[in-house]
Design an enzyme around this catalytic site. Structure first.
Site, PDB file in Angstrom:
ATOM      1  N   GLU A 268       0.596  -1.470  -0.399  1.00 14.49           N
ATOM      2  CA  GLU A 268      -0.357   0.227  -0.143  1.00 14.49           C
ATOM      3  C   GLU A 268       1.015   1.532  -0.456  1.00 14.49           C
ATOM      4  O   GLU A 268       1.206   1.791   0.891  1.00 14.49           O
ATOM      5  CB  GLU A 268      -1.012   0.569   1.368  1.00 14.49           C
ATOM      6  CG  GLU A 268      -1.462  -1.234   1.464  1.00 14.49           C
ATOM      7  CD  GLU A 268      -2.764  -1.347   1.219  1.00 14.49           C
ATOM      8  OE1 GLU A 268      -3.753  -0.358   0.889  1.00 14.49           O
ATOM      9  OE2 GLU A 268      -3.765  -1.910   1.650  1.00 14.49           O
ATOM     10  N   CYS A 302      -2.246   9.406   2.344  1.00 14.65           N
ATOM     11  CA  CYS A 302      -1.952   8.814   1.504  1.00 14.65           C
ATOM     12  C   CYS A 302      -3.199   9.748  -0.053  1.00 14.65           C
ATOM     13  O   CYS A 302      -2.855   9.766  -1.132  1.00 14.65           O
ATOM     14  CB  CYS A 302      -1.825   7.354   1.536  1.00 14.65           C
ATOM     15  SG  CYS A 302      -2.946   6.322   1.907  1.00 14.65           S
TER      16      CYS A 302
HETATM   17  P1  NAD Z   1       9.204   5.173   3.745  1.00  9.46           P
HETATM   18  O1  NAD Z   1       8.900   3.830   2.651  1.00  9.46           O
HETATM   19  O2  NAD Z   1       9.796   5.938   4.643  1.00  9.46           O
HETATM   20  O3  NAD Z   1       8.650   3.643   5.309  1.00  9.46           O
HETATM   21  C1  NAD Z   1       7.410   2.939   5.769  1.00  9.46           C
HETATM   22  C2  NAD Z   1       8.203   1.945   6.330  1.00  9.46           C
HETATM   23  O4  NAD Z   1       9.248   1.205   5.560  1.00  9.46           O
HETATM   24  C3  NAD Z   1       8.884   2.312   7.900  1.00  9.46           C
HETATM   25  O5  NAD Z   1       8.459   1.774   8.521  1.00  9.46           O
HETATM   26  C4  NAD Z   1      10.859   2.348   7.103  1.00  9.46           C
HETATM   27  O6  NAD Z   1      11.253   2.453   8.364  1.00  9.46           O
HETATM   28  C5  NAD Z   1       9.872   1.361   6.553  1.00  9.46           C
HETATM   29  N1  NAD Z   1      11.212   1.104   5.337  1.00  9.46           N
HETATM   30  C6  NAD Z   1      12.015   1.689   4.497  1.00  9.46           C
HETATM   31  N2  NAD Z   1      12.531   1.582   3.372  1.00  9.46           N
HETATM   32  C7  NAD Z   1      12.486   0.000   3.691  1.00  9.46           C
HETATM   33  C8  NAD Z   1      12.747  -1.240   3.070  1.00  9.46           C
HETATM   34  N3  NAD Z   1      13.720  -0.456   2.016  1.00  9.46           N
HETATM   35  N4  NAD Z   1      12.480  -2.075   3.577  1.00  9.46           N
HETATM   36  C9  NAD Z   1      11.543  -2.513   4.678  1.00  9.46           C
HETATM   37  N5  NAD Z   1      10.958  -1.617   5.435  1.00  9.46           N
HETATM   38  C10 NAD Z   1      11.552  -0.097   4.774  1.00  9.46           C
HETATM   39  O7  NAD Z   1       6.874   5.289   4.042  1.00  9.46           O
HETATM   40  P2  NAD Z   1       6.617   7.528   5.802  1.00  9.46           P
HETATM   41  O8  NAD Z   1       7.537   8.302   4.644  1.00  9.46           O
HETATM   42  O9  NAD Z   1       6.963   6.413   6.537  1.00  9.46           O
HETATM   43  O10 NAD Z   1       5.715   7.148   5.276  1.00  9.46           O
HETATM   44  C11 NAD Z   1       4.938   7.548   3.722  1.00  9.46           C
HETATM   45  C12 NAD Z   1       4.304   6.947   2.611  1.00  9.46           C
HETATM   46  O11 NAD Z   1       3.831   6.509   3.087  1.00  9.46           O
HETATM   47  C13 NAD Z   1       3.845   8.479   1.966  1.00  9.46           C
HETATM   48  O12 NAD Z   1       4.459   7.855   0.171  1.00  9.46           O
HETATM   49  C14 NAD Z   1       2.112   7.243   2.278  1.00  9.46           C
HETATM   50  O13 NAD Z   1       1.266   7.810   0.495  1.00  9.46           O
HETATM   51  C15 NAD Z   1       2.997   6.028   2.316  1.00  9.46           C
HETATM   52  N6  NAD Z   1       1.165   5.612   2.286  1.00  9.46           N
HETATM   53  C16 NAD Z   1      -0.083   4.902   1.781  1.00  9.46           C
HETATM   54  C17 NAD Z   1      -0.432   3.957   2.262  1.00  9.46           C
HETATM   55  C18 NAD Z   1      -1.369   3.628   1.898  1.00  9.46           C
HETATM   56  O14 NAD Z   1      -2.211   2.522   2.467  1.00  9.46           O
HETATM   57  N7  NAD Z   1      -0.981   3.510   0.450  1.00  9.46           N
HETATM   58  C19 NAD Z   1      -0.393   5.049   4.104  1.00  9.46           C
HETATM   59  C20 NAD Z   1      -0.587   5.646   4.673  1.00  9.46           C
HETATM   60  C21 NAD Z   1       1.451   5.986   3.469  1.00  9.46           C
END
Ligand code: NAD
Length: 501
Positions: A268, A302
């Site tokens: 997601e 998001c």
């Molecule tokens: P991010 O991708 O930086 O981090 C999300 C999570 O993934 C964190 O816990 C992070 O530590 C982990 N992570 C980062 N790199 C990783 C990797 N290579 N392998 C495994 N885990 C990893 O995102 P963010 O900045 O925390 O959140 C914002 C983003 O999330 C925005 O793009 C937003 O649109 C999206 N989002 C999507 C939804 C949805 O339902 N589609 C909901 C909320 C947020």
């Protein structure tokens, strides 16, 4: 004034593994900063591959017993936890406010929704066909051809996957964890959760509440950490499903890791959601709805409204009302009840917002409200309205994730829909129109969710899959249980062969 009440909500946070709180083995330290004050709020040592190993082992040890409970008993456990969370909603919302800036009232209302969602998602297990006998052509062999014994039947048995992982972002710390867990746990899986390094405190508290309500040890495990910890979890051989919510870039890395070892992922990811506004709607009421969709949670949703296409016949009135509505989003610390717009989560996020607005202005857009970083501590940015934008500007192409409403004027609803469909993202879209033909056309947009004349409604029955770069894997309704289980076909003959026949 919030007082830390328990041993784990200390300055140093801990992992929960197999029912025990323990110190992570990692050796560097991550500090969680209150974005309204820029003061440190908590710290933890990010989990290492060794911590991840231990958490997965803890989840693996607990899984057979958890899966052996009746579905009804697992659902009861989830309800008990949900009720406890509801009783602590104010405290959890305050923790979220301190770790990522969300105003307490906003947090509380979303937590109430997530609690109801957890219960509703868990309840779906009570009617989900974990074992289903299928009939019809091909289900049993054709006895006239002698292809098999008469009376054969086929059962489809859906088994839990085993150990699963949930990785969450910082924008809705409590909601994102609860949103993923219902079907995974009710289906008999155990889970390792890794919350965002930017907002882990409320998740720690959620897990304390789970333990206090009697959820068996090892069913829910917590590993604190950053991208490195997340990567170790997604690469772990014993993790059968990774439910990931976050950015497109990290989602790609997760999908690559799980694909390599032939495990499942539900991704997601980010969005750049469009809104298309038809000529016949009330421009003032629609502008107020769009202000909410663009600015609430400081635009860090998001499915925030990030691209606005308004019909030229009502554009002037609409923009005027949107600017007026932006002025009602009072900026401040989310602990102050007068605040509507809290800070962005950190300086990096605010810099992204500032960069997008500056790029638009540089390319010819006009700032009608906001548009400048206020002179005060904290990572604040005001509700901002831009006009005169075109589809080459960063505010129209990249996810901004901030309180910015860029407005483009279109000469027809069809033009708005066509431009809405040009994005590489495909999470959701909203349209305001009374024209049935326009509603039908909007339903064909390449996105997972279309809202018509409203925004954000939906319950556990909502079935969708993000399109394009916004992710993959259908979720909601029965699909969440399909993803959380592995079907096996069992073909059963009417009787075993009898000796001597
Ligand atoms: P991010 O991708 O930086 O981090 C999300 C999570 O993934 C964190 O816990 C992070 O530590 C982990 N992570 C980062 N790199 C990783 C990797 N290579 N392998 C495994 N885990 C990893 O995102 P963010 O900045 O925390 O959140 C914002 C983003 O999330 C925005 O793009 C937003 O649109 C999206 N989002 C999507 C939804 C949805 O339902 N589609 C909901 C909320 C947020």
């Amino acid at each position: 004034m919030y007082r830390r009440e328990t041993a784990t909500i200390m300055e140093t946070l801990q992992n929960l593994i197999g029912g025990r709180w323990e110190e992570p083995a990692g050796d560097d330290v991550v500090t969680v900063v209150n974005p309204a004050t820029e003061e440190p709020f908590a710290r933890f040592r990010p989990g290492s591959a060794e911590d991840v190993d231990r958490a997965v082992a803890g989840a693996g040890a607990a899984q057979p017993e958890w899966a052996a409970l009746t579905v009804a008993r697992r659902v009861e456990h989830l309800h008990a936890w949900a009720d406890t969370i509801a009783a602590h909603a104010a405290e959890l919302a305050e923790l979220e406010c301190r770790e990522m800036g969300k105003p307490v009232g906003v947090g509380q209302s979303f937590i109430a929704g997530a609690v109801a969602g957890l219960k509703a998602a868990a309840d779906q297990a009570l009617t989900y066909p974990f074992t289903e006998t299928v009939t019809g052509p091909g289900a049993a062999p054709d006895t006239s051809t002698g292809a098999g014994p008469a009376g054969e039947r086929t059962d489809i048995v859906r088994h839990p996957l085993g150990v699963t992982a949930v990785i969450t972002p910082w924008n809705f710390p409590v909601v994102m964890v609860l949103g993923a867990l219902g079907p995974l746990l009710a289906a008999g899986n155990t889970v390792v959760v890794k919350p965002s390094e930017r907002s882990p405190v409320s998740t720690v508290r959620l897990f304390e509440l789970a333990a206090a309500t009697g959820l068996p040890p090892g069913v829910l495990n917590l590993v604190l950490g950053d991208a490195r910890t997340g990567a170790a979890l997604t690469e772990h051989e014993e993790v059968r499903l990774v439910h990931f919510t976050g950015s497109v870039g990290a989602g790609r890395a997760v999908g690559t890791a799980t694909g390599r070892r032939l495990s499942r992922s539900v991704l997601e990811l980010g969005g750049k959601d469009p809104v298309v506004i038809d000529a016949g709607v009330d421009p003032v009421a629609t502008a107020q709805a769009v202000a909410f969709g663009a600015f609430i949670n400081t635009g860090q949703i998001c499915t925030s409204m990030e691209r606005i296409y308004v019909h030229e016949r009502i554009a002037d009135e609409f923009v005027e009302a949107l600017v007026a509505a932006a002025g009602t989003f009072a900026v401040g610390d989310g602990l102050d009840p007068a605040t509507v717009l809290g800070p962005l989560v950190d300086a990096r996020q605010r810099d992204t917002v500032r960069r997008h607005v500056e790029d638009a202005v540089h390319k010819g857009a006009t700032v009608r409200a906001g548009g400048a970083v206020p002179e005060r501590p904290g990572y604040f940015y005001p509700a901002t309205v831009l006009t005169g934008v075109d589809d080459t500007m960063l505010v129209m192409t990249e996810e901004t994730f901030g309180p910015v409403a860029p407005v483009a004027v279109v000469s027809s609803f069809e033009e708005g829909l066509a431009r809405a469909a040009t994005s590489r993202y495909g999470l959701a879209a909203t349209v305001y129109t009374d024209d049935p033909g326009h509603i039908a056309a909007a339903a064909r947009l390449p996105v997972g969710v279309v809202w018509v004349n409203q925004w954000q409604s939906g319950g556990p029955e909502r079935l969708y899959e993000p399109a394009r770069d916004s992710g993959m894997g259908a979720t909601g309704a029965r699909a969440a249980y399909d993803a959380a289980t592995r079907p096996a076909a069992v073909h059963i003959a009417a009787a075993a062969p009898v000796a001597g026949r």
